[in-house]
Design an enzyme around this catalytic site. Structure first.
Site, PDB file in Angstrom:
ATOM      1  CD  GLN A 114     -73.686 -21.648 -44.687  1.00  0.00           C
ATOM      2  OE1 GLN A 114     -73.186 -22.750 -44.993  1.00  0.00           O
ATOM      3  NE2 GLN A 114     -74.570 -21.301 -44.224  1.00  0.00           N
TER       4      GLN A 114
HETATM    5  N1  LIG Z   1     -74.830  -5.794 -34.378  1.00  0.00           N
HETATM    6  C1  LIG Z   1     -75.241  -6.154 -35.369  1.00  0.00           C
HETATM    7  N2  LIG Z   1     -75.528  -7.744 -35.825  1.00  0.00           N
HETATM    8  C2  LIG Z   1     -76.098  -7.676 -37.134  1.00  0.00           C
HETATM    9  C3  LIG Z   1     -76.589  -6.758 -37.953  1.00  0.00           C
HETATM   10  N3  LIG Z   1     -76.993  -7.364 -39.033  1.00  0.00           N
HETATM   11  C4  LIG Z   1     -76.972  -8.766 -38.790  1.00  0.00           C
HETATM   12  N4  LIG Z   1     -76.588  -9.031 -37.550  1.00  0.00           N
HETATM   13  C5  LIG Z   1     -76.275 -10.145 -37.003  1.00  0.00           C
HETATM   14  O1  LIG Z   1     -75.516 -10.875 -37.835  1.00  0.00           O
HETATM   15  C6  LIG Z   1     -75.683 -12.207 -37.956  1.00  0.00           C
HETATM   16  C7  LIG Z   1     -75.833 -12.790 -39.468  1.00  0.00           C
HETATM   17  O2  LIG Z   1     -77.105 -12.171 -40.030  1.00  0.00           O
HETATM   18  P1  LIG Z   1     -77.862 -12.744 -41.265  1.00  0.00           P
HETATM   19  O3  LIG Z   1     -78.709 -11.843 -41.699  1.00  0.00           O
HETATM   20  O4  LIG Z   1     -78.119 -14.110 -41.175  1.00  0.00           O
HETATM   21  O5  LIG Z   1     -76.557 -12.969 -42.277  1.00  0.00           O
HETATM   22  P2  LIG Z   1     -76.309 -13.236 -43.709  1.00  0.00           P
HETATM   23  O6  LIG Z   1     -75.576 -12.332 -44.636  1.00  0.00           O
HETATM   24  O7  LIG Z   1     -78.031 -13.379 -44.327  1.00  0.00           O
HETATM   25  O8  LIG Z   1     -75.773 -14.710 -43.802  1.00  0.00           O
HETATM   26  P3  LIG Z   1     -75.887 -16.026 -44.921  1.00  0.00           P
HETATM   27  O9  LIG Z   1     -77.438 -16.273 -44.964  1.00  0.00           O
HETATM   28  O10 LIG Z   1     -75.345 -17.297 -44.164  1.00  0.00           O
HETATM   29  O11 LIG Z   1     -75.104 -15.301 -46.020  1.00  0.00           O
HETATM   30  C8  LIG Z   1     -77.270 -12.562 -37.101  1.00  0.00           C
HETATM   31  O12 LIG Z   1     -76.737 -12.966 -35.919  1.00  0.00           O
HETATM   32  C9  LIG Z   1     -77.615 -11.055 -37.003  1.00  0.00           C
HETATM   33  O13 LIG Z   1     -78.412 -10.755 -35.885  1.00  0.00           O
HETATM   34  C10 LIG Z   1     -76.274  -5.459 -37.496  1.00  0.00           C
HETATM   35  O14 LIG Z   1     -76.616  -4.454 -38.165  1.00  0.00           O
HETATM   36  N5  LIG Z   1     -75.704  -5.033 -36.077  1.00  0.00           N
END
Ligand SMILES: Nc1nc2c(ncn2[C@@H]2O[C@H](COP(=O)(O)OP(=O)(O)OP(=O)(O)O)[C@@H](O)[C@H]2O)c(=O)[nH]1
Ligand SMILES: [Mg+2]
Length: 182
Positions: A74
């Site tokens: 974020q």
């Molecule tokens: N369809 C799909 N969804 C995914 C995949 N990887 C992550 N997601 C989804 O994307 C969303 C965000 O995933 P996070 O891993 O929390 O993202 P992040 O990059 O860590 O986000 P921040 O911690 O806010 O920076 C979640 O709802 C996950 O389930 C993927 O390979 N395919």
């Protein structure tokens, strides 16, 4: 375990175990935390919670330990990316390849970071995550959208992956482990 065996294992780990520092960055919702959870042997969850600050996990692969720092994506957390990227063996920049509207901001944030003098020479692995979703950007499209051809003076690779379907994660691990031989 006998004492001699333990000393032997300890000596072996001293000479053979390499620990690499890896930092995972990218905009919120890209899937950084999901990817790290799966790489560390955990289950993929659809309701992953946004990362507040950072999260760290070790991923063991043979004689190499990947100490992975997963940072919050974020806007309020982006100013700390530089601090956690200093001196690491590799930076992993993750984008949601199905969210084309977010790519211009991702490009901007990536280049702002890479221009910092302390980031010079650090290898960069760009991952287009969520390749399981329809109409995701291809690797060629990501190279273009993120302006990766202008990134010089460092090793750069770009792969398409899916943390959800565990697609291409072996290539990610191989690339990271190869930083130990440099
Ligand atoms: N369809 C799909 N969804 C995914 C995949 N990887 C992550 N997601 C989804 O994307 C969303 C965000 O995933 P996070 O891993 O929390 O993202 P992040 O990059 O860590 O986000 P921040 O911690 O806010 O920076 C979640 O709802 C996950 O389930 C993927 O390979 N395919
Ligand atoms: Mg996260």
């Amino acid at each position: 375990m006998g004492i001699l065996q333990r000393i032997y294992d300890w000596l072996l780990s001293l000479f053979w175990n390499t620990e690499l520092d890896i930092t995972m960055i990218g905009l919120q919702n890209a899937g950084k935390t999901s990817l790290l959870r799966v790489l560390a042997g955990g289950e993929f969850t659809i309701d992953s919670i946004p990362t507040v600050g950072f999260n760290m996990k070790r991923v063991q692969k043979g004689h190499v330990t990947l100490k992975c720092w997963d940072l919050g994506g974020q806007p309020r957390f982006r100013s700390m990316w530089e601090r956690y990227c200093r001196g690491v063996n590799a930076i992993v920049f993750i984008v949601d390849s199905a969210d084309r509207e977010a790519l211009p901001v991702a490009k901007e944030e990536l280049h702002i970071l890479l221009e910092k003098p302390a980031m010079e020479g650090i290898p960069l692995l760009v991952l287009g995550n969520k390749s399981d979703l329809p109409d995701h950007a291809t690797v060629d499209e990501l190279i273009e959208a993120l302006n990766l051809k202008t990134v010089t003076h460092r090793e750069v690779s770009c792969y398409g992956i899916s943390a959800k379907e565990e697609t291409n994660l072996d290539a990610v691990l191989q690339w990271l482990i190869a930083r130990a031989q440099k």
